[in-house]
Design a protein around this motif. Structure first.
Motif, PDB file in Angstrom:
ATOM      1  N   CYS A 138      54.728 -13.800  78.780  1.00 13.91           N
ATOM      2  CA  CYS A 138      55.391 -12.704  79.475  1.00 13.91           C
ATOM      3  C   CYS A 138      56.544 -12.095  78.682  1.00 13.91           C
ATOM      4  CB  CYS A 138      55.889 -13.183  80.836  1.00 13.91           C
ATOM      5  SG  CYS A 138      54.567 -13.717  81.941  1.00 13.91           S
ATOM      6  N   GLY A 139      56.446 -12.142  77.337  1.00 15.38           N
ATOM      7  CA  GLY A 139      57.432 -11.504  76.478  1.00 15.38           C
ATOM      8  C   GLY A 139      56.746 -10.551  75.524  1.00 15.38           C
ATOM      9  N   PHE A 140      57.304 -10.394  74.323  1.00 16.11           N
ATOM     10  CA  PHE A 140      56.694  -9.498  73.337  1.00 16.11           C
ATOM     11  C   PHE A 140      55.278  -9.952  73.008  1.00 16.11           C
ATOM     12  CE2 PHE A 140      56.084  -7.969  68.891  1.00 16.11           C
ATOM     13  CZ  PHE A 140      56.140  -6.614  69.165  1.00 16.11           C
ATOM     14  N   ASP A 141      55.059 -11.237  73.013  1.00 17.82           N
ATOM     15  CA  ASP A 141      53.688 -11.709  73.078  1.00 17.82           C
ATOM     16  C   ASP A 141      53.486 -12.215  74.513  1.00 17.82           C
ATOM     17  OD1 ASP A 141      55.640 -13.526  71.986  1.00 17.82           O
ATOM     18  OD2 ASP A 141      54.105 -15.031  71.719  1.00 17.82           O
ATOM     19  N   SER A 142      52.737 -11.401  75.354  1.00 21.67           N
ATOM     20  CA  SER A 142      51.885 -10.319  74.865  1.00 21.67           C
ATOM     21  C   SER A 142      51.938  -9.075  75.756  1.00 21.67           C
ATOM     22  CB  SER A 142      50.431 -10.799  74.824  1.00 21.67           C
ATOM     23  OG  SER A 142      50.265 -11.900  73.974  1.00 21.67           O
ATOM     24  N   ILE A 143      53.030  -8.870  76.504  1.00 24.22           N
ATOM     25  CA  ILE A 143      53.040  -7.802  77.495  1.00 24.22           C
ATOM     26  C   ILE A 143      52.840  -6.405  76.898  1.00 24.22           C
ATOM     27  CG2 ILE A 143      54.636  -6.531  79.008  1.00 24.22           C
ATOM     28  CD1 ILE A 143      55.339  -9.164  80.329  1.00 24.22           C
ATOM     29  N   GLY A 181      62.128 -19.936  68.729  1.00 27.84           N
ATOM     30  CA  GLY A 181      61.128 -20.631  69.522  1.00 27.84           C
ATOM     31  C   GLY A 181      59.712 -20.284  69.095  1.00 27.84           C
ATOM     32  N   THR A 182      59.493 -19.020  68.698  1.00 26.86           N
ATOM     33  CA  THR A 182      58.176 -18.620  68.205  1.00 26.86           C
ATOM     34  C   THR A 182      57.821 -19.388  66.941  1.00 26.86           C
ATOM     35  OG1 THR A 182      58.352 -16.402  69.153  1.00 26.86           O
ATOM     36  CG2 THR A 182      56.827 -16.685  67.323  1.00 26.86           C
ATOM     37  N   ASP A 227      42.750   2.117  57.043  1.00 30.80           N
ATOM     38  CA  ASP A 227      42.238   2.419  58.385  1.00 30.80           C
ATOM     39  C   ASP A 227      42.022   3.923  58.506  1.00 30.80           C
ATOM     40  OD1 ASP A 227      41.657   2.768  61.027  1.00 30.80           O
ATOM     41  OD2 ASP A 227      43.356   1.629  61.798  1.00 30.80           O
ATOM     42  N   PRO A 228      40.764   4.383  58.475  1.00 28.29           N
ATOM     43  CA  PRO A 228      40.522   5.827  58.535  1.00 28.29           C
ATOM     44  C   PRO A 228      40.912   6.444  59.871  1.00 28.29           C
ATOM     45  CG  PRO A 228      38.457   4.596  58.679  1.00 28.29           C
ATOM     46  CD  PRO A 228      39.512   3.609  58.343  1.00 28.29           C
ATOM     47  N   THR A 229      40.987   5.653  60.920  1.00 25.88           N
ATOM     48  CA  THR A 229      41.357   6.194  62.228  1.00 25.88           C
ATOM     49  C   THR A 229      42.747   6.796  62.204  1.00 25.88           C
ATOM     50  OG1 THR A 229      39.952   4.571  63.368  1.00 25.88           O
ATOM     51  CG2 THR A 229      41.682   5.633  64.668  1.00 25.88           C
ATOM     52  N   ILE A 230      43.667   6.139  61.511  1.00 21.45           N
ATOM     53  CA  ILE A 230      45.049   6.645  61.448  1.00 21.45           C
ATOM     54  C   ILE A 230      45.420   7.108  60.048  1.00 21.45           C
ATOM     55  CG2 ILE A 230      45.823   5.248  63.400  1.00 21.45           C
ATOM     56  CD1 ILE A 230      47.086   3.313  61.369  1.00 21.45           C
ATOM     57  N   ALA A 231      44.451   7.094  59.124  1.00 22.26           N
ATOM     58  CA  ALA A 231      44.651   7.561  57.743  1.00 22.26           C
ATOM     59  C   ALA A 231      45.831   6.860  57.075  1.00 22.26           C
ATOM     60  CB  ALA A 231      44.832   9.084  57.712  1.00 22.26           C
ATOM     61  N   ALA A 232      45.876   5.539  57.232  1.00 23.16           N
ATOM     62  CA  ALA A 232      46.971   4.762  56.646  1.00 23.16           C
ATOM     63  C   ALA A 232      46.481   3.362  56.315  1.00 23.16           C
ATOM     64  CB  ALA A 232      48.147   4.686  57.614  1.00 23.16           C
ATOM     65  N   TRP A 233      47.227   2.697  55.444  1.00 22.82           N
ATOM     66  CA  TRP A 233      46.961   1.300  55.128  1.00 22.82           C
ATOM     67  C   TRP A 233      47.589   0.409  56.192  1.00 22.82           C
ATOM     68  CZ3 TRP A 233      43.990  -0.975  51.362  1.00 22.82           C
ATOM     69  CH2 TRP A 233      43.422  -0.106  50.423  1.00 22.82           C
ATOM     70  N   VAL A 234      46.864  -0.657  56.536  1.00 26.87           N
ATOM     71  CA  VAL A 234      47.351  -1.596  57.547  1.00 26.87           C
ATOM     72  C   VAL A 234      47.274  -3.020  56.999  1.00 26.87           C
ATOM     73  CG1 VAL A 234      46.753  -0.114  59.489  1.00 26.87           C
ATOM     74  CG2 VAL A 234      45.059  -1.745  58.632  1.00 26.87           C
ATOM     75  N   ALA A 235      48.108  -3.886  57.564  1.00 29.63           N
ATOM     76  CA  ALA A 235      48.206  -5.266  57.102  1.00 29.63           C
ATOM     77  C   ALA A 235      48.094  -6.207  58.299  1.00 29.63           C
ATOM     78  CB  ALA A 235      49.531  -5.485  56.380  1.00 29.63           C
ATOM     79  N   PRO A 236      47.811  -7.482  58.065  1.00 28.72           N
ATOM     80  CA  PRO A 236      47.719  -8.442  59.176  1.00 28.72           C
ATOM     81  C   PRO A 236      49.022  -8.502  59.985  1.00 28.72           C
ATOM     82  CG  PRO A 236      46.805  -9.393  57.177  1.00 28.72           C
ATOM     83  CD  PRO A 236      47.455  -8.108  56.772  1.00 28.72           C
ATOM     84  N   PHE A 237      48.874  -8.671  61.285  1.00 27.83           N
ATOM     85  CA  PHE A 237      50.002  -8.784  62.217  1.00 27.83           C
ATOM     86  C   PHE A 237      50.060 -10.222  62.716  1.00 27.83           C
ATOM     87  CE2 PHE A 237      51.568  -7.850  66.727  1.00 27.83           C
ATOM     88  CZ  PHE A 237      52.907  -7.930  66.357  1.00 27.83           C
ATOM     89  N   ILE A 238      51.190 -10.868  62.502  1.00 29.26           N
ATOM     90  CA  ILE A 238      51.257 -12.301  62.753  1.00 29.26           C
ATOM     91  C   ILE A 238      51.088 -12.672  64.221  1.00 29.26           C
ATOM     92  CG2 ILE A 238      53.767 -12.437  63.029  1.00 29.26           C
ATOM     93  CD1 ILE A 238      53.531 -15.033  61.230  1.00 29.26           C
ATOM     94  N   MET A 239      51.375 -11.742  65.147  1.00 27.16           N
ATOM     95  CA  MET A 239      51.209 -12.059  66.567  1.00 27.16           C
ATOM     96  C   MET A 239      49.806 -11.762  67.076  1.00 27.16           C
ATOM     97  SD  MET A 239      54.164 -13.200  66.806  1.00 27.16           S
ATOM     98  CE  MET A 239      53.856 -13.828  68.445  1.00 27.16           C
ATOM     99  N   ALA A 240      48.960 -11.161  66.243  1.00 29.97           N
ATOM    100  CA  ALA A 240      47.615 -10.787  66.698  1.00 29.97           C
ATOM    101  C   ALA A 240      46.799 -11.963  67.231  1.00 29.97           C
ATOM    102  CB  ALA A 240      46.860 -10.076  65.574  1.00 29.97           C
ATOM    103  N   PRO A 241      46.858 -13.153  66.616  1.00 25.57           N
ATOM    104  CA  PRO A 241      46.017 -14.243  67.121  1.00 25.57           C
ATOM    105  C   PRO A 241      46.290 -14.637  68.574  1.00 25.57           C
ATOM    106  CG  PRO A 241      46.726 -14.715  64.883  1.00 25.57           C
ATOM    107  CD  PRO A 241      47.484 -13.508  65.327  1.00 25.57           C
ATOM    108  N   ILE A 242      47.506 -14.411  69.076  1.00 25.55           N
ATOM    109  CA  ILE A 242      47.749 -14.683  70.492  1.00 25.55           C
ATOM    110  C   ILE A 242      47.530 -13.434  71.345  1.00 25.55           C
ATOM    111  CG2 ILE A 242      50.247 -14.401  70.167  1.00 25.55           C
ATOM    112  CD1 ILE A 242      48.441 -16.447  72.894  1.00 25.55           C
ATOM    113  N   ASN A 243      47.993 -12.279  70.864  1.00 27.63           N
ATOM    114  CA  ASN A 243      47.873 -11.067  71.680  1.00 27.63           C
ATOM    115  C   ASN A 243      46.419 -10.711  71.962  1.00 27.63           C
ATOM    116  OD1 ASN A 243      50.670 -10.764  71.619  1.00 27.63           O
ATOM    117  ND2 ASN A 243      50.619  -9.396  69.852  1.00 27.63           N
ATOM    118  N   THR A 244      45.575 -10.776  70.939  1.00 30.22           N
ATOM    119  CA  THR A 244      44.176 -10.388  71.139  1.00 30.22           C
ATOM    120  C   THR A 244      43.494 -11.318  72.140  1.00 30.22           C
ATOM    121  OG1 THR A 244      43.592 -11.665  69.165  1.00 30.22           O
ATOM    122  CG2 THR A 244      43.914  -9.303  68.877  1.00 30.22           C
TER     123      THR A 244
END
Length: 390
Positions: A138-143, A181-182, A227-244
């Motif tokens: 119920c915080g930034f991960d993952s609201i 804590g994270t 990422d052609p959708t946003i026409a920019a380079w993207v990198a791994p996001f460390i919170m993705a494994p919990i948010n997704t």
């Protein structure tokens, strides 16, 4: 009626203290919920109560995380227990069990998917029976991500009649670090995985929190890419494994409201052109939680650092006919502390004041959805917008 609307458990820790301070300042006088602070040490609780300017008669409760009888007695007095005592895999299981047994709602800041799955397996059916509403993350991960996807899908269904089968979460800006804590939770999870190989399987599965359901193949998000959708380079996001995983659980609990073949990933926007590519490759090699230079559990940034933090997240929904619809979530404080402490406090109050709901192990999006989103916009400095992309 129970004695308290909310008990803040772990109020002497850095984030717990911020939650308590938020309740004091945001809900003064007659607007205040009936609440109490709880932790292991009465002396430390008294010190925090004085330091944050809480009323001198604010109730203080003591209960150790490894004392099931004390936890059960405490939880029986509350409508909602708000816990900031992590890593939850080390200190949280007895508290969740106590809440389930007493039919008490529970919210936390957990970003530990393996422990969450163990709690689902152990307690979901019993929580349904007792009426306990158990809500993790119920915080930034993952609201922001959970409700961001919900916002986009509501807009897609309103405009196109169907949800977007492919959604990309893209962190466009973020100022402010992750909490101590994270970092401690990640290290505890990796240590547990080293002892038990089955944990690694859950860690790497996008559907670790959807028992009995496995959907479409999901992007790994482990390498920098264009990422052609946003026409920019993207990198791994460390919170993705919990948010997704939480986003997929919301879809699961809502009866596949986003579609049974829903595909979702999260990445950090690094930039455009060759500079963007170089930035994405550099970000991919970084682990902001690996350094010992960051805050330890119980420590955190200054008030100025919290107040000047912010984040901006784009959600791009791709429709089968080539159309695109976007949603954007922003927060007005640093993600790890300032915004998180407001989010979890308002989530607890949402359970007290706005949402009844059935017992079980929920996500914020599945249980509270747009009601929580409206509360966060009104009270917690978040914005949620959705529009068809140009």
């Amino acid at each position: 009626m129970r004695d308290f609307d909310v008990i803040v458990y772990g109020a002497t820790g850095f984030t717990g203290r911020l939650v308590a301070e938020y309740l004091v300042t945001a809900y003064p006088g007659d607007a205040a919920p009936r609440w109490a602070m709880a932790g292991r040490s009465l002396t430390k609780l008294q010190s925090v109560r004085d330091a944050i300017g809480a009323p001198a008669d604010l109730p203080l409760l003591t209960a150790a995380a490894d004392d099931p009888a004390a936890l059960r007695a405490m939880t029986a007095r509350a409508t909602v227990v708000l816990s900031t005592v992590g890593p939850y895999q080390l200190y949280g299981a007895d508290l969740v069990a106590a809440c389930v047994a007493t039919g008490t709602a529970y919210v936390d800041l957990c970003g530990e998917p393996v422990w969450m799955r163990h709690m689902i397996d152990a307690h979901h059916a019993q929580a349904q029976a007792s009426g306990a509403r158990i809500v993790f993350s119920c915080g930034f991960d993952s609201i922001p991500f959970d409700l961001g996807v919900l916002t986009l899908q509501d807009a897609a269904k309103a405009r196109f009649g169907v949800p977007a089968p492919r959604v990309k979460g893209r962190v466009r800006a973020m100022k402010g670090g992750f909490s101590g804590g994270t970092a401690a939770s990640l290290k505890a999870t990796l240590a547990a995985a080293a002892r038990d190989p089955s944990i690694l399987k859950l860690l790497t599965s996008p559907f670790a929190l959807t028992p009995g359901f496995t959907g479409a193949h999901q992007p790994a998000g482990l390498l920098p890419e264009y990422d052609p959708t946003i026409a920019a380079w993207v990198a791994p996001f460390i919170m993705a494994p919990i948010n997704t995983k939480n986003v997929h659980r919301t879809n699961f609990l809502l009866g596949q409201a986003y579609g049974a073949d829903f595909v979702y990933d999260e990445m950090v926007v690094a930039g455009l052109g060759d500079m963007g590519r170089a930035a994405a490759e550099a970000l991919a090699k970084m682990n902001p939680l690996a350094s010992d230079k960051g805050p330890k559990p119980g420590e955190g940034p200054s008030r100025e650092e919290r107040d000047t933090g912010h984040y901006d997240i784009l959600f791009a929904g791709l429709m089968p006919d080539g159309s695109r619809i976007d949603a954007v979530v922003t927060g007005d404080r640093d993600p790890g502390y300032g915004s998180t402490s407001k989010m979890i406090a308002e989530t607890a109050l949402c359970l007290v004041r706005d949402v009844a709901g059935n017992g079980g192990v929920w996500t914020p999006g599945a249980l509270m959805g747009t009601v929580l989103r409206d509360r966060l916009q009104a009270k917690a400095g978040l914005t949620f917008t959705a529009d068809a992309a140009d």
